[in-house]
Write a protein that holds these residues in place. Structure first.
Motif, PDB file in Angstrom:
ATOM      1  N   HIS A  94       3.148 -12.565   2.247  1.00 39.57           N
ATOM      2  CA  HIS A  94       3.180 -13.521   3.354  1.00 39.57           C
ATOM      3  C   HIS A  94       4.095 -13.008   4.465  1.00 39.57           C
ATOM      4  CE1 HIS A  94       3.393 -17.227   5.605  1.00 39.57           C
ATOM      5  NE2 HIS A  94       2.491 -17.764   4.790  1.00 39.57           N
ATOM      6  N   PRO A  95       3.603 -12.987   5.711  1.00 40.71           N
ATOM      7  CA  PRO A  95       4.404 -12.462   6.825  1.00 40.71           C
ATOM      8  C   PRO A  95       5.740 -13.172   7.037  1.00 40.71           C
ATOM      9  CG  PRO A  95       2.105 -12.660   7.472  1.00 40.71           C
ATOM     10  CD  PRO A  95       2.235 -13.320   6.128  1.00 40.71           C
ATOM     11  N   THR A 102       0.270  -2.719   4.807  1.00 40.92           N
ATOM     12  CA  THR A 102      -0.698  -2.033   3.942  1.00 40.92           C
ATOM     13  C   THR A 102      -1.183  -2.945   2.821  1.00 40.92           C
ATOM     14  OG1 THR A 102       1.112  -1.082   2.630  1.00 40.92           O
ATOM     15  CG2 THR A 102       0.235   0.246   4.448  1.00 40.92           C
ATOM     16  N   GLY A 103      -0.296  -3.827   2.358  1.00 42.13           N
ATOM     17  CA  GLY A 103      -0.715  -4.797   1.350  1.00 42.13           C
ATOM     18  C   GLY A 103      -1.727  -5.779   1.913  1.00 42.13           C
ATOM     19  N   LEU A 104      -1.499  -6.234   3.144  1.00 44.34           N
ATOM     20  CA  LEU A 104      -2.429  -7.172   3.782  1.00 44.34           C
ATOM     21  C   LEU A 104      -3.792  -6.527   4.006  1.00 44.34           C
ATOM     22  CD1 LEU A 104      -0.054  -8.900   6.356  1.00 44.34           C
ATOM     23  CD2 LEU A 104      -0.922  -9.834   4.203  1.00 44.34           C
ATOM     24  N   LYS A 105      -3.814  -5.204   4.222  1.00 43.28           N
ATOM     25  CA  LYS A 105      -5.094  -4.513   4.415  1.00 43.28           C
ATOM     26  C   LYS A 105      -5.933  -4.495   3.142  1.00 43.28           C
ATOM     27  CE  LYS A 105      -3.760  -1.390   8.179  1.00 43.28           C
ATOM     28  NZ  LYS A 105      -3.529   0.038   8.568  1.00 43.28           N
ATOM     29  N   CYS A 106      -5.308  -4.753   2.013  1.00 39.84           N
ATOM     30  CA  CYS A 106      -6.040  -4.782   0.738  1.00 39.84           C
ATOM     31  C   CYS A 106      -6.807  -6.088   0.542  1.00 39.84           C
ATOM     32  CB  CYS A 106      -5.075  -4.602  -0.428  1.00 39.84           C
ATOM     33  SG  CYS A 106      -4.265  -2.998  -0.501  1.00 39.84           S
ATOM     34  N   VAL A 107      -6.463  -7.111   1.296  1.00 41.10           N
ATOM     35  CA  VAL A 107      -7.042  -8.435   1.067  1.00 41.10           C
ATOM     36  C   VAL A 107      -8.553  -8.437   1.303  1.00 41.10           C
ATOM     37  CG1 VAL A 107      -7.070 -10.838   1.830  1.00 41.10           C
ATOM     38  CG2 VAL A 107      -4.885  -9.640   1.548  1.00 41.10           C
ATOM     39  N   GLU A 108      -8.995  -7.897   2.433  1.00 41.20           N
ATOM     40  CA  GLU A 108     -10.418  -7.944   2.773  1.00 41.20           C
ATOM     41  C   GLU A 108     -11.284  -7.177   1.776  1.00 41.20           C
ATOM     42  OE1 GLU A 108     -13.544  -9.543   4.499  1.00 41.20           O
ATOM     43  OE2 GLU A 108     -11.473 -10.006   5.037  1.00 41.20           O
ATOM     44  N   VAL A 228      -0.186  -4.879  -5.587  1.00 34.29           N
ATOM     45  CA  VAL A 228       1.068  -4.369  -5.020  1.00 34.29           C
ATOM     46  C   VAL A 228       2.207  -4.620  -6.030  1.00 34.29           C
ATOM     47  CG1 VAL A 228       0.350  -4.768  -2.634  1.00 34.29           C
ATOM     48  CG2 VAL A 228       1.543  -6.593  -3.843  1.00 34.29           C
ATOM     49  N   ASN A 229       3.260  -3.828  -5.958  1.00 38.08           N
ATOM     50  CA  ASN A 229       3.324  -2.576  -5.241  1.00 38.08           C
ATOM     51  C   ASN A 229       2.866  -1.450  -6.156  1.00 38.08           C
ATOM     52  OD1 ASN A 229       4.295  -2.983  -2.493  1.00 38.08           O
ATOM     53  ND2 ASN A 229       6.142  -3.793  -3.433  1.00 38.08           N
ATOM     54  N   VAL A 251      -8.192   1.373  -8.232  1.00 33.30           N
ATOM     55  CA  VAL A 251      -9.047   1.178  -7.059  1.00 33.30           C
ATOM     56  C   VAL A 251      -8.169   1.335  -5.826  1.00 33.30           C
ATOM     57  CG1 VAL A 251     -10.727  -0.335  -5.944  1.00 33.30           C
ATOM     58  CG2 VAL A 251     -10.441  -0.404  -8.441  1.00 33.30           C
ATOM     59  N   GLU A 252      -8.332   2.444  -5.115  1.00 36.58           N
ATOM     60  CA  GLU A 252      -7.323   2.842  -4.138  1.00 36.58           C
ATOM     61  C   GLU A 252      -7.242   1.953  -2.908  1.00 36.58           C
ATOM     62  OE1 GLU A 252      -7.997   6.823  -2.716  1.00 36.58           O
ATOM     63  OE2 GLU A 252     -10.158   6.635  -2.987  1.00 36.58           O
ATOM     64  N   ASP A 253      -8.349   1.369  -2.436  1.00 33.67           N
ATOM     65  CA  ASP A 253      -8.264   0.581  -1.203  1.00 33.67           C
ATOM     66  C   ASP A 253      -7.855  -0.868  -1.433  1.00 33.67           C
ATOM     67  OD1 ASP A 253     -10.780   0.314  -2.409  1.00 33.67           O
ATOM     68  OD2 ASP A 253     -11.765  -0.216  -0.534  1.00 33.67           O
ATOM     69  N   ILE A 254      -7.543  -1.223  -2.678  1.00 31.98           N
ATOM     70  CA  ILE A 254      -6.945  -2.535  -2.943  1.00 31.98           C
ATOM     71  C   ILE A 254      -5.579  -2.358  -3.609  1.00 31.98           C
ATOM     72  CG2 ILE A 254      -9.122  -3.801  -3.038  1.00 31.98           C
ATOM     73  CD1 ILE A 254      -8.904  -3.737  -6.114  1.00 31.98           C
TER      74      ILE A 254
END
Length: 288
Positions: A94-95, A102-108, A228-229, A251-254
């Motif tokens: 959470h911001p 980078t963690g937030l980029k894993c959400v989508e 994460v992490n 799974v690298e992109d998550i």
């Protein structure tokens, strides 16, 4: 001319494992993999290597072929495979509590890969910090110190902003971040998703953890990891699973971390070359 001895560390200086010239069966009669020169890694434990080394056909109703890095394809048993998503919680993402782009980029990509996995019958396990008051008295000093800043805060302390007590069960900071909480509740209702608490960096630390019991009771052998992490709780659980004999796939992109450069790359390197396999959500989705 210096040469590396043939029995030296197998991943020494290796960008990827070379293909085999002949099929090989690894393990023992009751617990085995078979690797073929084509790049197929059969993890289903359903067909031993035959005298003619013929590859078994994919049983699409029960099995899934997932491309992985290193020019390999792993064949898994859908009923014995689970996604293990670690610590995608408000406290870490959470911001208002942390800067973790980078963690937030894993959400989508995580939201995109979960429905296809559910459709294939793969269980979704959300493995998260979730402490009880009793557990606060058993956490070792090294771990207590690691979650404090300047001698303040730490496990069980109140977090400003209505986030509740730090990483305690049912506190807002312990909920999954944003749309992930909604996705979990959807899966929980459908019977595909399970929430599993942990009280250490690794979800498999100690005797009969909640995660270990679930995996054994449900006959799960293959694990698809993300969260994460990467070089802390994800790798801690991943390596413990590897030590216990599970088939480990990262799974690298998550998967992400806040650590300096090198932390994530080291986890990816060891996961893909020594401890298991490395893939991404696009490859998983395309396999269905």
């Amino acid at each position: 001319m210096n040469q590396v001895p043939i029995h030296d560390t197998p991943i020494l200086g290796m960008a990827t494992r070379p293909r085999l010239s002949k099929a090989i069966e690894y393990g023992n009669p009751g617990n085995f993999w078979v690797e073929y020169p084509s790049g197929l890694m059969d993890l289903t434990r359903s067909h031993h290597l035959t005298a003619d080394a013929a590859e078994p056909s994919l049983v699409s109703s029960a099995q899934l072929d997932i491309p992985v890095n290193g020019e390999r394809t792993i064949r898994v048993d859908k009923s014995k495979t689970a996604a293990v998503i670690i610590d995608m919680q408000n406290f870490f993402l959470h911001p208002e509590l942390r800067d973790h782009p980078t963690g937030l980029k894993c959400v989508e990509p995580l939201l995109e890969v979960i429905p296809p996995l559910r459709k294939q019958g793969v269980k979704i396990l959300w493995v998260n910090w979730g402490l009880t008051d009793a557990e606060l008295h058993t956490i070792p000093p090294s771990l207590v110190r690691g979650f404090m800043k300047g001698g303040y805060g730490g496990f069980g302390s109140e977090i400003p902003g209505n986030f509740g007590r730090l990483l305690m069960r049912d506190a807002r900071n312990s909920e999954l971040y944003g749309p992930l909480q909604e996705e979990y509740l959807k899966g929980q209702k459908a019977g595909t998703d399970v929430w599993i608490h942990k009280n250490r960096m690794s979800g498999l630390w100690g005797h009969q953890t909640a995660l270990d019991l679930y995996l054994k009771e449900n006959g799960i052998t293959t694990l698809l990891f993300g969260g994460v992490n990467a070089d802390q709780c994800v790798s801690g659980t991943f390596v413990d699973a590897y030590f216990q004999g599970y088939d480990c796939v990262l799974v690298e992109d998550i998967t992400a971390t806040t650590s300096p450069a090198g932390g994530l790359e080291n986890v990816f390197y060891n996961a893909g070359n020594s401890q298991g396999f490395l893939t991404n959500t696009s490859k998983i989705i395309s396999s269905g």
